[in-house]
Design an enzyme around this catalytic site. Structure first.
Site, PDB file in Angstrom:
ATOM      1  N   GLY A  20      -0.470  -7.230  12.893  1.00 22.89           N
ATOM      2  CA  GLY A  20       0.723  -7.825  12.299  1.00 22.89           C
ATOM      3  C   GLY A  20       0.478  -9.183  11.670  1.00 22.89           C
ATOM      4  O   GLY A  20      -0.032 -10.073  12.320  1.00 22.89           O
ATOM      5  N   SER A  21       0.845  -9.353  10.401  1.00 24.09           N
ATOM      6  CA  SER A  21       0.478 -10.587   9.721  1.00 24.09           C
ATOM      7  C   SER A  21       1.058 -10.617   8.306  1.00 24.09           C
ATOM      8  O   SER A  21       1.971  -9.884   7.990  1.00 24.09           O
ATOM      9  CB  SER A  21      -1.046 -10.705   9.677  1.00 24.09           C
ATOM     10  OG  SER A  21      -1.614  -9.444   9.359  1.00 24.09           O
TER      11      SER A  21
END
Length: 233
Positions: free
Chosen positions: A190-191
């Protein structure tokens, strides 16, 4: 083609960076089965999710002078004029930034938005706040690339760690030549990716749009030719 081969052709390959994690999840699932069967099934579901997270599907990249393709799978979360991070060395004037948020369900292999030479790679430690927040561009851990194009200036690409992400991985080095759509890194769990365009660059996407790494055209830098070709990896 046999049924087995047909099924295998529909399953995207997994990036080697994911093997240790998938193996760890699988081992934990076996232990959980031994403790209590329902826990083992939960572990199995998480193992499948981990394999999907590290998937690395083939992409067909449009190739034309002056276009910028998405470096990440995800949602276009912000399009704005902002000052680029100082470590990029792109000057002190606001540039058009296109931000793409990757959830934990997106493919996380990152691809070069343009063809060119990697002039700079700059890593900066930081916090791990929600990558969807605007201040994540300044506060979060990040890894930045500056790519010089042939005749269209320099592009900044910034990998930003998020609330869950704890590791940015880079596959490239300074001075290396890279093609549009080629893999340059990934971020675990996640990013966000920010793309900084040179002056005159025009966005071809809108906020909320879904982007596909190496395929979705994000922007036009003013290429002379409108004809596109394609390259499959």
């Amino acid at each position: 083609m046999s049924i087995a081969n047909s099924i295998r052709a529909q399953i995207p390959p997994v990036h080697p960076e994911g093997y240790p994690f998938i193996g760890g999840f699988a081992l934990a699932s076996l232990v959980l089965f031994w403790i209590w069967t329902p826990l083992g099934w939960i572990g199995t579901i998480l193992t499948v999710w981990c394999a999907l997270f590290f998937r690395d599907p083939v992409r067909v990249t449009p190739v034309r002078e002056g276009i910028v393709v998405s470096p990440a799978d995800g949602r276009v979360s912000m399009i704005s004029q902002v000052l680029p991070p100082a470590e990029l060395g792109l000057g002190d004037r606001p540039l058009l930034r296109i931000s793409i948020f990757m959830s934990v369900f997106n493919c996380h292999v990152n691809r070069a938005p343009v063809a060119g030479r990697i002039d700079r790679i700059a890593y900066r430690p930081g916090t791990f706040i929600n990558a969807e927040l605007d201040k994540a561009s300044e506060d979060n851990e990040r890894n930045s690339l500056v790519i010089s194009t042939a005749g269209h200036g320099r592009i900044g690409v910034v990998q930003i760690a998020g609330l869950v992400a704890r590791r940015i991985v880079s596959f490239v080095r300074e001075g290396q030549t890279i093609g549009a759509g080629e893999r340059f890194g990934l971020i675990r769990f996640g990013s966000r990716l920010d793309v900084y365009l040179p002056e005159g660059g025009k966005s071809l996407v809108s906020e909320g749009q879904t982007a596909v790494a190496g395929e979705t055209v994000l922007a036009d830098l003013g290429g002379a030719s409108e004809q596109r070709t394609f390259r499959a990896d």
